[in-house]
Design a protein around this motif. Structure first.
Motif, short mmCIF file in Angstrom:
data_model
loop_
_atom_site.label_atom_id
_atom_site.label_comp_id
_atom_site.label_asym_id
_atom_site.label_seq_id
_atom_site.Cartn_x
_atom_site.Cartn_y
_atom_site.Cartn_z
N GLU A 75 0.85 -1.20 0.00
CA GLU A 75 0.00 0.00 0.00
C GLU A 75 0.89 1.26 0.00
O GLU A 75 0.60 2.24 -0.68
N MET A 76 1.98 1.19 0.76
CA MET A 76 2.85 2.36 0.86
C MET A 76 3.52 2.70 -0.48
O MET A 76 3.77 3.86 -0.79
N LYS A 83 3.83 10.96 -1.81
CA LYS A 83 3.43 10.64 -0.44
C LYS A 83 4.54 11.03 0.54
O LYS A 83 5.73 10.90 0.22
N TYR A 84 4.11 11.48 1.70
CA TYR A 84 5.04 11.88 2.75
C TYR A 84 4.95 10.89 3.90
O TYR A 84 3.85 10.57 4.36
N TYR A 85 6.10 10.44 4.36
CA TYR A 85 6.13 9.60 5.56
C TYR A 85 7.01 10.28 6.60
O TYR A 85 8.18 10.59 6.32
N ASP A 403 14.18 -4.75 4.27
CA ASP A 403 13.49 -5.96 3.82
C ASP A 403 12.86 -6.72 4.99
O ASP A 403 11.92 -7.48 4.81
N ILE A 404 13.40 -6.50 6.19
CA ILE A 404 12.80 -7.15 7.36
C ILE A 404 11.56 -6.37 7.83
O ILE A 404 10.53 -6.94 8.14
N ILE A 405 11.71 -5.03 7.86
CA ILE A 405 10.63 -4.23 8.44
C ILE A 405 9.48 -3.99 7.47
O ILE A 405 8.32 -4.15 7.80
N TRP A 406 9.86 -3.54 6.26
CA TRP A 406 8.83 -3.04 5.34
C TRP A 406 8.40 -4.14 4.39
O TRP A 406 8.95 -4.27 3.31
N LYS A 407 7.45 -4.94 4.86
CA LYS A 407 6.96 -6.06 4.04
C LYS A 407 5.51 -5.86 3.67
O LYS A 407 4.80 -5.15 4.34
#
Ligand SMILES: Nc1ncnc2c1ncn2[C@@H]1O[C@H](COP(=O)(O)OP(=O)(O)OP(=O)(O)O)[C@@H](O)[C@H]1O
Length: 407
Positions: A75-76, A83-85, A403-407
Motif C-alpha cells: 500500500e505504501m 506521499k510523505y512519511y 526488507d525485514i521491516i517493510w513487508k
C-alpha cells in the motif's frame, strides 16, 4: 485483564545474525577508520552477549509474521502521486535507521525518493555512512534509482543568517535565505528585521526552518521529481512543535511582532502621529498573517490521509511505550494520520541459557503486552523489528533492515 505474552505474540522476527550480514557483504562496508578506531582500542569492560545462539526452528516458526504484523508495504509503495512519511519517536529508538531503510526500499522500488532530516542532531550521514551534510540535496550512492538526502541544519542556518544580517544590513540575508529556500520567509517577514530577532531566537525557530523547506518542496521545480518523501524527524517534543507550527507562529513570532510594535511605538511616537509607521506595521502584520496562512496549508498537508502518514517508532521498554502513547495522543489531537507503529530492537527468542537475554526478553514481552492493551497504541498496525547484532550502517545494511521491516 492482562494477557500473558506467549510465543505466538505477533512478530515478524527471524533470527538475524552477524552471519546474515556477512553473507550480504555488509561487513565489508564498515569503513576502515571505523574498524581501526573502534575495534583496536581497549575492549569494553562489560560483557554483552555478542551472538545469541540460533533459535530453534520451532521457535522461529512460532514467531513468524502473522497478518497484522505485516507493514503493508504494498500500500505504501503503490501509486505515483507524492506521499510523505514522517518517522518519529523518542531519542535513540531507531528513527533514522527505520526512515533510511524505508527510503532505500522506496527507491529500490522505483520511486525517486528524498529523505529529509529535521532533527538538529542529524544522523542520516552516519546511517548511510556518507557525507550528506551541507543543507542541500545530496545523492545517496550505491542505489540504482535516485535517492537523495537533505539534512536541514538549523543551527548553522541561524549562525550564517546572523552573520549575513550583520555584514550588510540585510541585503545578504535575502541571498542567504534564498539559498536556504527561505526567501519566502524574508519576503514576508522582511520588515521585521529577522536578523535582529535571531540574536534572541524564539523557541521553535528550528522547526520553522524545517517547515519552510517543506514549503519549498511544494513549490519548487527542483523537488517535483520526488514521489516519496521520508522525514527523519527530531525527537518527540520538536516534532510536535513542527506539526503545530501555525500555533507556534502565533505564540512566538506573534509575540515578537507585538513586542516590536511596542518598541516602535515608543521610539517613533512622534512619527506615528502622522500615520506612516502604523501603515508600515499594518503591512508587516498582513504579511505575517499571509505567512501563517501558508503554514496552515502545510499543516493541512500533514493532516491529509491520502498523502501523509506519521509512523511512530518505539522500542519495547515501558518508558518508550509510555512516550509513544502520549505521542499518538498528541498526533491525534493535531489530526495527523497514524497507522503504523514500529517496535524496534526486539530481542529474538533464544534457546540458550543466557540469563541476561531471557530477562531482557521477558521485559520486552511485558512492554509488548502493554502496547497491546494501550488504548492509544492497540489500534495501530504493530511492526516488530529485531535487534540485530551489528550496527546498521550503509546502504546494504539499510536494505537488509528494510526488507525485514517493510513487508
Ligand atoms: N534493530 C536494530 N538492531 C540493532 N541496532 C539498531 C537497530 N535499530 C537501530 N540500531 C542502532 O541504534 C543506534 C541508534 O539508531 P538511530 O540513529 O536510527 O536512532 P534515532 O532514534 O534516530 O536516534 P536519535 O534520536 O539520536 O536521532 C544506531 O547505532 C543504530 O545502528
Amino acid at each position: 485483564m492482562a494477557v500473558a505474552p506467549t510465543m505466538a505474540s505477533p512478530s515478524p522476527l527471524k533470527f538475524v545474525s552477524r552471519t546474515s550480514f556477512e553473507s550480504m557483504g555488509f561487513l565489508s562496508y564498515v569503513p576502515r577508520s571505523f574498524k581501526s578506531s573502534h575495534f583496536s582500542k581497549k575492549p569494553l569492560s562489560i560483557s554483552i552477549p555478542r551472538r545469541p545462539p540460533r533459535a530453534s526452528l520451532q521457535e522461529v516458526r512460532a514467531v513468524e509474521a502473522p497478518a497484522e504484523s505485516v507493514a503493508g508495504f504494498d500500500e505504501m509503495v503503490s501509486g505515483t502521486q507524492r506521499k510523505y512519511y514522517l518517522l518519529g519517536g523518542k531519542g535513540g529508538v531507531g528513527k533514522t535507521s527505520c526512515a533510511a531503510s524505508l527510503a532505500v526500499k522506496f527507491a529500490n522500488n522505483g520511486h525517486p525518493t528524498l529523505v529529509v532530516s529535521t532533527d538538529p542532531a542529524h544522523s542520516l550521514s552516519d546511517s548511510f555512512a556518507q557525507d550528506l551534510t551541507g543543507g542541500t540535496l545530496v545523492r545517496v550512492e550505491g542505489l540504482d534509482y535516485p535517492l537523495f538526502a537533505l539534512e536541514i541544519n538549523p543551527e548553522k542556518a541561524r549562525e550564517e543568517f546572523r552573520a549575513a544580517s550583520q555584514k550588510n544590513g540585510g541585503t545578504g540575508v535575502k541571498d542567504f535565505m534564498d539559498g536556504m529556500g527561505l526567501g519566502m520567509l524574508v519576503e514576508q517577514l522582511g520588515e521585521l528585521k529577522l536578523g535582529e530577532l535571531l540574536d534572541t531566537p524564539p523557541p521553535g525557530l528550528d522547526e520553522a526552518i524545517a517547515i519552510s523547506k517543506v514549503i519549498q518542496f511544494l513549490e519548487s521545480q527542483e523537488y517535483s521529481m520526488f514521489t516519496r518523501i521520508v522525514f527523519d524527524t527530531a525527537p518527540t517534543g520538536h516534532t510536535l512543535r513542527l506539526l503545530s507550527l501555525p500555533d507556534f507562529l502565533d505564540a512566538s513570532i506573534g509575540k515578537i511582532l507585538r513586542l516590536k510594535e511596542k518598541i516602535n511605538s515608543a521610539t517613533s511616537a512622534i512619527k506615528s502621529v502622522f500615520g506612516q509607521e502604523e501603515n508600515k506595521q499594518q503591512d508587516a502584520a498582513d504579511k505575517l498573517e499571509r505567512l501563517r496562512e501558508r503554514m496552515i496549508k502545510v499543516r493541512e498537508l500533514f493532516r491529509d490521509t491520502e498523502s501523509t502518514e506519521f509512523v511512530i517508532v518505539t522500542i519495547p521498554t515501558v518508558m518508550a511505550v509510555s512516550e509513544s502513547s502520549r505521542l499518538h495522543a498528541s498526533l491525534k489531537k493535531e489530526h495527523v494520520p497514524v497507522k503504523r507503529l514500529i517496535v524496534n530492537q526486539v530481542l529474538p527468542p533464544s534457546a540458550s541459557d543466557c540469563k541476561f537475554c531471557a530477562m531482557k526478553r521477558k521485559d520486552q514481552m511485558r512492554a509488548l503486552e502493554i502496547i497491546q492493551n494501550d488504548p492509544e497504541l492497540a489500534g495501530l498496525n504493530m511492526i516488530q523489528a529485531p535487534l540485530v547484532d551489528v550496527e546498521i550502517r550503509g546502504v546494504p545494511a539499510l536494505k537488509f533492515m528494510g526488507d525485514i521491516i517493510w513487508k
